[in-house]
Design an enzyme around this catalytic site. Structure first.
Site, PDB file in Angstrom:
ATOM      1  N   ASN A   8       6.918   5.502 -10.594  1.00  0.00           N
ATOM      2  CA  ASN A   8       6.189   4.304 -10.209  1.00  0.00           C
ATOM      3  C   ASN A   8       5.223   3.826 -11.287  1.00  0.00           C
ATOM      4  O   ASN A   8       4.808   2.670 -11.292  1.00  0.00           O
ATOM      5  CB  ASN A   8       5.421   4.551  -8.914  1.00  0.00           C
ATOM      6  CG  ASN A   8       6.151   3.967  -7.725  1.00  0.00           C
ATOM      7  OD1 ASN A   8       6.202   2.758  -7.572  1.00  0.00           O
ATOM      8  ND2 ASN A   8       6.754   4.827  -6.912  1.00  0.00           N
ATOM      9  N   CYS A  52       1.563   6.057   0.079  1.00  0.00           N
ATOM     10  CA  CYS A  52       2.884   6.196  -0.549  1.00  0.00           C
ATOM     11  C   CYS A  52       2.894   5.193  -1.679  1.00  0.00           C
ATOM     12  O   CYS A  52       2.051   5.295  -2.566  1.00  0.00           O
ATOM     13  CB  CYS A  52       3.995   5.983   0.456  1.00  0.00           C
ATOM     14  SG  CYS A  52       3.765   4.577   1.550  1.00  0.00           S
ATOM     15  N   SER A  53       3.759   4.214  -1.657  1.00  0.00           N
ATOM     16  CA  SER A  53       3.678   3.211  -2.701  1.00  0.00           C
ATOM     17  C   SER A  53       2.792   2.055  -2.248  1.00  0.00           C
ATOM     18  O   SER A  53       1.760   1.781  -2.835  1.00  0.00           O
ATOM     19  CB  SER A  53       5.081   2.695  -3.060  1.00  0.00           C
ATOM     20  OG  SER A  53       5.834   3.739  -3.631  1.00  0.00           O
ATOM     21  N   ASP A  54       3.197   1.421  -1.166  1.00  0.00           N
ATOM     22  CA  ASP A  54       2.411   0.303  -0.677  1.00  0.00           C
ATOM     23  C   ASP A  54       1.595   0.643   0.564  1.00  0.00           C
ATOM     24  O   ASP A  54       0.769  -0.134   1.002  1.00  0.00           O
ATOM     25  CB  ASP A  54       3.319  -0.886  -0.395  1.00  0.00           C
ATOM     26  CG  ASP A  54       3.846  -1.497  -1.679  1.00  0.00           C
ATOM     27  OD1 ASP A  54       3.011  -1.822  -2.554  1.00  0.00           O
ATOM     28  OD2 ASP A  54       5.072  -1.620  -1.830  1.00  0.00           O
ATOM     29  N   GLY A  55       1.882   1.800   1.130  1.00  0.00           N
ATOM     30  CA  GLY A  55       1.075   2.233   2.274  1.00  0.00           C
ATOM     31  C   GLY A  55       1.426   1.538   3.569  1.00  0.00           C
ATOM     32  O   GLY A  55       0.566   1.365   4.430  1.00  0.00           O
ATOM     33  N   TRP A  56       2.677   1.111   3.706  1.00  0.00           N
ATOM     34  CA  TRP A  56       3.024   0.511   5.002  1.00  0.00           C
ATOM     35  C   TRP A  56       4.266   1.117   5.644  1.00  0.00           C
ATOM     36  O   TRP A  56       4.657   0.737   6.726  1.00  0.00           O
ATOM     37  CB  TRP A  56       3.136  -1.014   4.904  1.00  0.00           C
ATOM     38  CG  TRP A  56       4.003  -1.548   3.800  1.00  0.00           C
ATOM     39  CD1 TRP A  56       5.220  -1.093   3.417  1.00  0.00           C
ATOM     40  CD2 TRP A  56       3.702  -2.650   2.940  1.00  0.00           C
ATOM     41  NE1 TRP A  56       5.698  -1.837   2.381  1.00  0.00           N
ATOM     42  CE2 TRP A  56       4.805  -2.811   2.067  1.00  0.00           C
ATOM     43  CE3 TRP A  56       2.610  -3.527   2.834  1.00  0.00           C
ATOM     44  CZ2 TRP A  56       4.835  -3.807   1.092  1.00  0.00           C
ATOM     45  CZ3 TRP A  56       2.657  -4.530   1.876  1.00  0.00           C
ATOM     46  CH2 TRP A  56       3.757  -4.651   1.010  1.00  0.00           C
ATOM     47  N   ASP A  57       4.917   2.037   4.976  1.00  0.00           N
ATOM     48  CA  ASP A  57       6.064   2.696   5.593  1.00  0.00           C
ATOM     49  C   ASP A  57       5.775   4.173   5.872  1.00  0.00           C
ATOM     50  O   ASP A  57       5.405   4.550   6.961  1.00  0.00           O
ATOM     51  CB  ASP A  57       7.297   2.568   4.694  1.00  0.00           C
ATOM     52  CG  ASP A  57       7.768   1.124   4.584  1.00  0.00           C
ATOM     53  OD1 ASP A  57       7.892   0.486   5.642  1.00  0.00           O
ATOM     54  OD2 ASP A  57       7.999   0.648   3.474  1.00  0.00           O
ATOM     55  N   ARG A  58       5.937   4.997   4.843  1.00  0.00           N
ATOM     56  CA  ARG A  58       5.706   6.431   5.022  1.00  0.00           C
ATOM     57  C   ARG A  58       4.270   6.719   5.423  1.00  0.00           C
ATOM     58  O   ARG A  58       4.001   7.622   6.215  1.00  0.00           O
ATOM     59  CB  ARG A  58       6.042   7.161   3.717  1.00  0.00           C
ATOM     60  CG  ARG A  58       7.510   7.159   3.438  1.00  0.00           C
ATOM     61  CD  ARG A  58       7.791   7.610   2.033  1.00  0.00           C
ATOM     62  NE  ARG A  58       7.804   6.488   1.091  1.00  0.00           N
ATOM     63  CZ  ARG A  58       8.370   6.540  -0.127  1.00  0.00           C
ATOM     64  NH1 ARG A  58       8.935   7.647  -0.535  1.00  0.00           N
ATOM     65  NH2 ARG A  58       8.356   5.497  -0.910  1.00  0.00           N
TER      66      ARG A  58
END
Lengths: 733, 623
Positions: B304, B390-396
Site C-alpha cells: 500500500n 485496514c486500508s480505508d477503514g470501512w470493510d475489515r
C-alpha cells in the site's frame, strides 16, 4: 518452551514439544513422603509403581505438570497426584470404575516414548533397550496422557516402563483380562438389566416375534451348539426351512425383524456369491426361496461384502481418523486446524458412515416401500450384517429408539448375534491385524448421526452413546469380551471358580450402576425425547392420515403398487428374479441406485415428521457431522466456556425440573381427591451445578479456568491465496 | 381497503424469510409453514397478484406464461408476474404449488439463454443470477421474440439506477407502528457507554461532513485533542478517516478506536500531529503501549505504500505496537463466496464435500476475522486501548470493531443493541453498502462488490451457534437482515455513507428495516436468551467449531434438512407452555380452596417466573 505466537513448525522440528523443561520445575523436597495407594477394585492387584512421576496437564492451557505416583495394576494404569485433588469428588458425572487419571489396560491404544526429543512408537523391541524420558499414552477413548519419567530412580523407571508396556501392549490370553479377576458384587439394582431383553432364552425370541408379528420359526436345536458353534444359541429362521442339519455349515438366513406388512429382514453368512459350485448354488436357491416364502414371494438379497468397505478398510480409515483427535499439544492442534476438513475427508471415515447409512436406507426402502423381504449377507454374517440390520431396525421401529429397546437391539443383533467383539476390538493385543476392526463403533457412529439429526426421536442421549463406546474398552463387562455365544458360554464355564456350582457372572454393560450412580445415569436420557402420547391408541382412526410420516408410506405416492398375485406366477417370476439377482445382485447401477434412494428420502421428507414413525437420515455432505462430543471432549482448545449445546440443554433441564415440580405439586393435590396417583419416581433433570459449564460437559472438567481467550496460531499458513487478487487494492480508484 | 392492505402486510411479514423460497412441493420448507400462509392469503383475496400480498406502493408491470426450470424438480409451467418490487411465479400445471417470490433487488444479472434457433427442450429463455446464493432459469416459447418484453422489463426494474429510475424503497408506501429510524441516536449510545467524560469528548466538527465526508456527524475523540488537531491528523489519514472512538470500557477505560491507514507512502512520511494524536489516545487511560491492529496481511500493508498508504512504523510510533491480522481484501472474499456458491447451488457437492468446502476458504476467512476480533477484545478487556484500521477503514475495520464490541458488550447482543451496533459501526461509519452490494446497478462485474457484510453476519451466526444462550435475537433475524440487504425495500442499507443518505433524504423518503423488525419482535427472539451483563464472549476460532451456515447458504435446496424450528426450541416452548398451564391450574386451585401452600407455589415459579406477557404468548402454543 512452546511459544504461542510463532506458529509452530520450525525447520528442525522435534516431534515432541515439551511444555516445561525439567529445570523449570522446582522439586519440592519437603513434600511429606506419605505413601499413597490407589483405591483398588475388588480383585485388583498392583503390579508395580514409581514415584515421583510428572504428569503434564493441559488444563487451562497453563502447561504445567503435577507430581505423583504411577501405578500399573491388572486393571489399569493409574496416576495418583501428590497434590490434593478436589475436583474428583465434586464431579457429577463420575465413573465408579475409573477416574480421570485411570487408564484401563484395555483402553490403551498406543504408547509413545520420547527419546532425545524424538517421539517413537513403543513396540516389543523398543521396550528392552532404552528407557524414554517421557511416555505418551493414547487411549481408545481419545484421552492423551503424558508422563515424565526423568525424576524417578532408574530401576523404578525401568520397572514401571516395562510393566506398562508389557501389560498394555503384549499379546495376552483371555484369562488375563481383568473381568475374570473382578470380584465386584452384583449390584442389587438389577432391575435395569432385566428390562433389557438379553435374547439368551427362547422366551425372549418368542416375545420379540410376537411383538413384531413375525411368522417365523424359533430354532432351539443349537442349545448345546450342536448345529454350529458360530451360530447363536437360539435363533429364528424362515418357517419354510426344514431339516436344519443339512444346511448348518453353509449358512442360514437368520431372522432379524418383521415389518407390519409381513415382510421381514434376514441376515446370513454366505461365502461370496460368485462361487459357482453347483452344490452351493442349490443351497443358495433353497435359502433365498425360504426367505421369499416368508411374505408374498418377494426377496431382495444384498451381499454386503461387495457393496460396502471391508472390515480392513474400516480399520484403516478409523486409524487415520482418530489420529486427528489424539493431540499432544497446542502447536499440533493449530497446525492441524489448517487442513482440518480435507484431513477429515482423507480418512474416509465419514464416507464409510455415509455408505452404511445409505445401505440401511436402501434396505428400509425395500421393506417399507416395496414390502419385500430382504436378505443381507456377507462372509462372516456378523459384521456389516449387524451394522446394516441394526440401523434398518432403528429407522423402522421406534421401539429401538428407546433406551431399553436400543440395548435389546444390541443384545439381539450383536451380543447374542455373535459379533466377534474380542477379535474386532483386539482386547488381547494380537499382532494379527486382519481381524481387528471398529465395526461396533462404526454402528454407534451411524446411530449418532441419526440422533444428531432427529434428536427428539431418541430416548437416549449422545452422552449415552459416548459412554457406551467407552465401555467397550472397560475390561469388566462380559458384553464385549467374546467372539460368539459359544465362546462366551465355554469360557464362562471354564473360568468359573470350581467351588461354586454356577458359572462366573461378569456384569453386563447394561448394568449401568456398576459404572454410574443413578444421578449420573440421568445424563443418558435425552430431555428432548418426545414420548409417545399414551392415549393415542384409543383415538387413532383405522386409517392412518396420509400426510403423516408413518411406518408405511401411502402406496399412492409410489408407482409400484404392493405386489399381489397368484402363487404360480410369483414363483416363476421369482426364479427369473433370482437368476438376475445372482448376476447383478441389487437393483441396478450405483448411480440410479443413489437416485432411487434419494427419491425415497425426498418423498419421506415431504411429509411432516413423525418421531414415532419411519426415520431417515439426510446423507448430503453438510448433513454428516463429526461426533464432536466423543472426539473433542478432551481437547482444551476446543472447549467453549459457557457455550455449546450444553448451554441450551442446561436451560432445558432447568425448565423440565420446574415443570416436574409443578406437576408433582398438582398431583399431590389431586391425590387427596382422587385415588389415581403416579408412584413412579420422577426422573430428576438437573445438572447439579448451575455454574458456567464448558461445551465438553459432562466429560472433561476444566478447572481454574481463566477468561483468557484461545487465540489461534499459525493463521497465515493456511491461506495461500496464490492468485493476484490478494495483492489488489480494495478500491480501484 | 387500506385496512385490508395493512393486514396483508402483516400476514406476509409473519414469514418474511419464507416469502422468497421455492416452497413446493416441499411442505417442510425453510422456516415456514407455507400452507397456512397461503390459506390466509387466499382468504384475503388479494389483487392483483392472486395469492401474494403486494406491498403498498408496489405495482404490477407484466404477466407472462413461462416455464420455470426448477433445478430440484423439473420444468414447471406457470405464470410469472413482475412488479416494480418483485418477480412472482406460480405454477399452473399441477396441484402441488410451486412458487417463487423474488425481490428484484437480489438480482445480480439477467441473461438471455439460447437463441430462436436453439434446439432441445426449454433451451430458449432467461437466466437470472441472484445475490442470495441462487440462480433462476426460465424458458419461453421459441417464437415471436417471446422473451423480449420480459427481458427488457426485468432488466429495467432490476437495475433501476442504471435506467434513471428510483429504487423501490423510495416508492414503497409501507407504514409501521414503529419508526426504525429512531433506534439509533448517536449521543444516546455514547451516553450509554459513559461518554463524554474527562478523557473523551464529543465533537461536532464533522457536522457538515467537512472533515470527512464518509464519517458520521457526531464523533468522539480524546478530550485533549482540539478540533484543530483533528484537522491536521485528517491530512495524514486516507480519506481523512481519523482515529475516533468506537467503544469505551467502563471499568478499565480502555477504548477501541478506528481509522484508515496513515499516508506514509514510499518515502516513509511522518506526521507529528498523527503521532501525537495516537499518544493522546494511549494516555487517556494510561495504556503503556497502544496496540494498532492492522487488519491486512503484512505484505499488503507494505504494498500500500506504493499508492501513498502504509502502516505505522516503529520509529515514528514508539509507544505503539503494530499487529497484522492477515485478513484478505474484498476481492479475495468475493471470489471465495463465488466458489462457495459453486459447490452448494444448485447441487451440493457430493463426493468431496469437505475438501471442496475447504478449497473455497470461506470458513478460513471467517476464522481469521473472528480471531482478529478476539485479539482486539482480549486486549481491551485487559485494559489496553487499541486502534483498528485496514486500508480505508470501512470493510475489515468495521468487521473487527463490531465483532469485538459484540464480544465485549452484552448490550449489542440484545435485539435493540444489535440494531444500534449495525447503525453505528457499519451504516454510520460508512461501510460502502451501495458499492459492495451494487443496489439497482446493472454492472454485475463491478470490482467494488464484495460480501463483506455477509461475512460479518456469518461471524455473528458462528458466535450465536457457539453461545446459544447469549444472544437475545435468533437466526431468523440474521437471515431477514441479509434478505433486505439486497431487497431495496428499506432504506437502511442504501448508499455508501451518511452524507449521501442525508442528501437523498433517506430517512424521510424510505422506511427503515428496523420498523419492520420492531413491529413484531416476537419473531426474532431467542427463547434461550439468558442475560449476563458482564460477560465477555470468546468464541473458539478453530475449524473444529466453524460450520457452514447451511440454513442460509443452502436454504434453496429442499433436500438439506430445514427444520422449521430446532427441536430444542420447540420442546422448550412446549415446556414453557406446560409450565404456565400448571401454574394457572395451581392458581385456580388455590383460589378455590385458598390453601396455605401458596408460599410453595411462588417459590417454584420464581427462577424464571413468567411475565404476564409470556403467559399470553405461550398459552397459544399448541401442545
Amino acid at each position: 518452551m512452546l511459544s504461542l505466537g510463532t506458529g509452530g513448525a520450525k525447520s528442525s522440528k522435534p516431534s515432541f514439544v515439551s511444555y516445561v523443561t525439567p529445570e523449570e520445575i522446582k522439586l519440592d523436597k519437603d513434600l511429606p513422603k506419605k505413601e499413597k495407594h490407589p483405591d483398588l477394585l475388588p480383585g485388583e492387584v498392583v503390579f508395580c509403581s514409581a514415584n515421583p512421576i510428572l504428569k503434564y496437564t493441559q488444563d487451562d492451557l497453563s502447561q504445567r505438570g503435577v507430581f505423583g505416583t504411577l501405578f500399573c495394576t491388572n486393571f489399569r494404569v493409574t496416576f495418583l497426584s501428590d497434590e490434593l485433588t478436589l475436583e474428583e469428588t465434586s464431579k457429577t458425572f463420575k465413573n465408579k470404575l475409573y477416574g480421570e487419571n485411570d487408564i484401563p489396560l484395555m483402553c490403551v491404544d498406543h504408547i509413545y516414548g520420547v527419546y532425545d526429543e524424538k517421539r517413537k512408537l513403543i513396540t516389543g523391541s523398543l521396550v528392552k533397550n532404552k528407557y524414554p524420558s517421557k511416555i505418551i499414552i493414547h487411549c481408545k477413548d481419545l484421552r492423551v496422557f503424558q508422563f515424565c519419567l526423568t525424576f524417578t530412580k532408574e530401576e523404578d523407571t525401568k520397572k514401571i516402563f516395562q510393566g506398562i508396556a508389557h501389560h498394555c501392549l503384549e499379546e495376552k490370553s483371555l484369562k488375563c483380562i481383568f473381568a475374570f479377576s473382578y470380584a465386584g458384587t452384583p449390584s442389587p439394582e438389577m432391575q435395569r438389566k432385566r428390562e433389557t431383553i438379553m435374547f439368551e432364552s427362547p422366551e425372549d425370541w418368542t416375545q420379540e416375534m410376537k411383538r413384531t408379528k413375525a411368522k417365523c420359526r424359533l430354532v432351539t436345536e443349537n442349545e448345546n451348539f450342536e448345529l454350529s458353534q458360530r451360530l447363536p444359541k437360539y435363533f429364528v429362521i424362515p418357517s419354510a426351512l426344514e431339516d436344519l442339519f443339512s444346511y448348518q455349515e453353509k449358512g442360514l438366513p437368520i431372522w432379524c425383524w418383521s415389518h407390519h406388512s409381513g415382510c421381514a429382514l434376514f441376515k446370513a453368512s454366505f461365502p461370496p456369491m460368485t462361487q459357482e459350485e453347483g452344490d452351493f448354488q442349490m443351497h443358495l436357491d433353497t435359502m433365498i426361496n425360504a426367505v421369499a416364502h416368508n411374505y408374498l414371494y418377494s426377496v431382495k438379497t444384498e451381499d454386503l461384502s461387495e457393496s460396502l468397505p471391508t472390515i480392513l478398510d474400516i480399520q484403516q480409515s478409523y486409524n487415520k481418523f482418530k489420529q486427528f483427535f489424539l493431540i499432544d499439544n497446542s502447536t499440533e492442534f493449530w497446525l492441524s486446524d489448517v487442513k482440518w476438513f480435507s484431513s477429515l475427508e482423507s480418512s474416509g471415515w465419514l464416507d464409510i458412515i455415509r455408505q452404511c447409512l445409505h445401505k440401511a436406507v436402501e434396505v428400509v426402502e425395500c421393506i417399507d416401500k416395496d414390502n419385500t423381504n430382504v436378505l443381507v449377507t456377507e462372509e462372516e454374517g456378523t459384521d456389516l450384517c449387524c451394522v446394516i440390520s441394526s440401523l434398518a431396525q432403528i429407522m423402522l421401529d421406534p421401539y429401538y429408539r428407546t433406551l431399553m429397546g436400543f440395548q435389546s437391539l444390541v443384545q439381539k443383533e450383536w451380543v447374542a448375534g455373535c459379533h466377534a467383539f474380542l477379535d474386532r476390538c483386539n482386547h488381547l493385543h494380537q499382532k494379527d491385524k486382519e481381524c481387528h476392526s471398529p465395526v461396533f463403533l462404526l454402528f454407534l457412529e451411524c446411530v449418532w448421526q441419526l440422533v444428531h439429526q432427529h434428536s427428539p426421536a431418541f430416548q437416549f442421549s449422545e452422552t449415552y452413546l459416548t459412554v457406551l463406546s467407552d465401555s467397550v474398552h472397560v475390561p469388566v463387562f462380559s458384553t464385549f469380551l467374546f467372539n460368539s455365544a459359544h465362546h462366551r458360554e465355554s469360557v464362562m464355564k471354564a473360568e468359573s471358580p470350581p467351588a461354586q456350582s454356577g458359572t462366573l457372572s461378569c456384569p453386563t454393560v447394561w448394568d449401568w450402576s456398576v459404572q454410574f450412580d443413578s444421578k449420573a445415569q440421568n445424563f443418558f436420557f435425552n430431555p428432548l425425547y418426545s414420548e409417545k402420547v399414551k392415549h393415542e391408541k384409543t383415538v387413532r382412526k383405522p386409517h392412518k392420515p396420509k400426510h403423516q410420516r408413518q411406518l408405511s408410506l401411502p402406496s399412492s405416492a409410489f408407482k409400484t403398487p404392493p405386489k399381489k398375485g397368484f402363487f404360480k406366477e410369483e414363483t416363476d417370476s421369482l426364479k427369473k428374479m433370482l437368476r438376475v439377482k445372482r448376476i447383478s445382485r441389487w437393483m441396478g447401477s450405483p448411480d440410479s441406485l443413489v437416485a432411487a434412494t434419494r427419491e425415497f428420502y425426498e418423498s419421506w421428507q415431504q411429509r411432516p415428521l413423525d418421531y414415532h414413525g419411519l426415520l431417515l437420515p439426510c446423507l448430503d455432505g453438510p448433513a454428516v457431522h463429526v461426533w464432536m462430543q466423543r472426539y473433542v471432549r478432551w481437547i482444551p482448545e476446543v472447549h467453549i466456556q459457557g457455550g455449546g449445546s450444553m448451554a441450551v440443554m442446561t436451560k432445558l433441564m432447568e425448565l423440565l425440573s420446574q415443570v416436574q415440580d409443578l406437576k408433582n405439586l398438582l398431583e399431590q393435590r389431586d391425590a387427596s381427591q382422587a385415588a389415581k396417583f403416579d408412584h413412579r419416581p420422577h426422573r430428576l433433570f438437573s445438572f447439579g451445578s448451575s455454574g458456567r459449564l464448558s461445551s465438553s460437559f459432562p466429560f472433561a472438567y476444566s478447572r481454574n479456568r481463566s477468561f483468557k481467550p484461545i487465540i489461534p496460531t499459525g493463521l497465515m499458513q493456511s491461506l495461500m491465496v496464490t492468485d493476484n487478487l490478494s495483492s489488489q487494492e480494495d478500491e480501484a480508484s | 381497503m387500506t385496512f385490508l392492505l395493512c393486514l396483508s402486510v402483516a400476514v406476509e411479514e409473519a414469514n418474511p424469510v419464507m416469502a422468497s423460497a421455492p416452497i413446493a412441493p416441499y411442505n417442510s420448507s425453510p422456516l415456514g409453514n407455507s400452507s397456512s400462509q397461503n390459506a390466509s392469503r387466499e382468504s384475503l383475496k388479494m389483487e392483483p397478484l392472486a395469492d401474494v400480498a403486494v406491498l403498498p406502493g408496489e405495482e404490477r408491470v407484466i404477466d407472462k406464461e413461462i416455464i420455470y426450470i426448477c433445478p430440484f424438480n423439473s420444468a414447471v409451467k406457470g405464470k410469472v408476474s413482475i412488479t416494480n418490487y418483485r418477480l412472482y411465479f406460480k405454477n399452473t400445471d399441477s396441484e402441488t404449488p410451486v412458487t417463487l417470490n423474488v425481490p428484484l433487488g437480489v438480482i445480480n444479472r439477467v441473461e438471455k439463454m439460447g437463441g430462436a434457433s436453439s434446439r432441445g427442450e426449454n433451451s430458449y429463455g432467461l437466466e437470472i443470477t441472484c445475490k442470495d446464493m441462487r440462480n433462476l432459469r426460465f424458458a419461453l416459447k421459441q417464437e415471436g421474440h417471446s422473451r423480449r418484453d420480459i427481458f427488457e422489463i426485468l432488466f429495467k426494474y432490476a437495475f433501476p439506477l442504471s435506467h434513471g429510475m428510483q429504487l423501490f424503497a423510495f416508492l414503497s408506501q409501507e407504514k409501521y407502528e414503529e419508526n426504525g429510524w429512531n433506534v439509533y441516536e448517536p449521543l444516546e449510545e455514547y451516553r450509554r457507554q459513559g461518554l463524554p467524560n474527562s478523557e473523551w469528548r464529543v465533537t461536532f466538527i464533522n457536522k457538515n461532513y467537512e472533515l470527512c465526508d464518509t464519517y458520521p456527524t457526531i464523533l468522539v475523540v480524546p478530550y485533549k485533542a482540539t478540533d484543530e488537531d483533528l484537522r491536521r491528523v485528517a491530512t495524514f489519514r486516507s480519506r481523512c478517516r481519523i482515529p475516533v472512538l468506537s467503544w469505551f470500557h467502563k471499568e478499565n477505560h480502555a477504548v477501541i478506536t478506528r481509522c484508515s491507514q496513515p499516508l506514509v507512502g514510499m518515502s516513509g512520511k511522518r506526521n507529528k500531529d498523527d503521532e501525537r494524536y495516537l499518544d493522546v489516545i494511549r494516555e487517556a487511560n494510561g495504556t503503556t503501549k497502544l496496540t494498532i491492529y492492522d487488519a491486512r496481511p503484512n505484505v499488503n500493508a507494505v504494498a500500500n505504500k506504493a499508492t501513498g498508504g502504509g502502516y505505522e512504523g516503529d520509529d515514528a510510533y514508539q509507544n505503539a505496537e503494530l499487529v497484522f491480522l492477515d485478513i484478505h481484501n474484498i476481492h479475495v472474499m468475493r471470489e471465495s463466496l463465488k466458489k462457495l456458491k459453486d459447490i452448494v447451488y444448485p447441487n451440493v457437492e457430493e463426493s468431496h464435500w469437505l475438501s471442496s468446502l475447504e478449497s473455497t476458504h470461506w470458513l478460513e476467512h471467517i476464522k481469521l476475522v473472528l480471531s482478529g476480533a478476539i485479539q482486539v477484545a482480549d486486549k481491551v478487556s485487559s485494559g489496553s486501548s487499541v486502534m483498528v484500521h485496514c486500508s480505508d477503514g470501512w470493510d475489515r475495520t468495521a468487521q473487527l470493531t463490531s465483532l469485538s464490541m459484540l464480544m465485549l458488550d452484552s448490550y449489542y447482543r440484545t435485539l435493540g443493541g444489535f440494531q444500534v451496533l449495525l447503525e453505528k459501526e457499519w451504516i454510520g461509519f460508512g461501510h460502502k453498502f451501495a458499492s459492495r452490494i451494487g443496489h439497482g446497478d446493472k454492472n454485475h462485474a463491478d470490482q467494488d462488490r464484495s460480501p463483506i457484510f455477509l461475512q460479518f453476519i456469518d461471524c455473528v451466526w458462528q458466535m450465536t451457534k457457539q453461545f446459544p444462550t447469549a444472544f437475545e435475537f435468533n437466526e431468523r433475524l440474521l437471515v431477514v437482515i441479509l434478505d433486505h440487504l439486497y431487497s431495496c425495500r428499506f432504506g437502511t442499507f442504501l448508499y455508501n455513507c451518511e452524507s449521501a443518505r442525508e442528501s437523498n433524504n433517506v430517512r424521510v423518503k424510505t422506511v427503515s428495516l428496523w420498523s419492520l423488525i420492531n413491529s413484531d419482535t416476537s419473531l426474532y427472539i431467542n427463547p434461550f436468551y439468558t442475560p449476563e451483563s458482564s460477560r465477555v464472549l470468546y468464541p473458539v476460532a478453530s475449524m473444529r467449531h466453524l460450520e457452514l451456515w447451511v440454513t442460509y447458504y443452502i436454504r434453496w435446496n429442499p433436500r438439506i434438512q430445514h427444520q422449521q424450528q430446532s427441536p430444542v426450541e420447540q420442546r422448550y416452548k412446549e415446556l414453557l407452555a406446560l409450565r404456565d398451564q400448571y401454574l394457572k391450574k395451581l392458581e385456580e386451585l388455590q383460589l378455590s380452596d385458598s390453601a396455605p401452600s401458596s408460599t410453595h407455589l411462588t417459590n417454584s415459579s420464581t427462577p424464571n417466573a413468567a411475565t404476564p406477557n409470556q403467559h399470553i404468548t405461550h398459552l397459544q402454543t399448541p401442545f
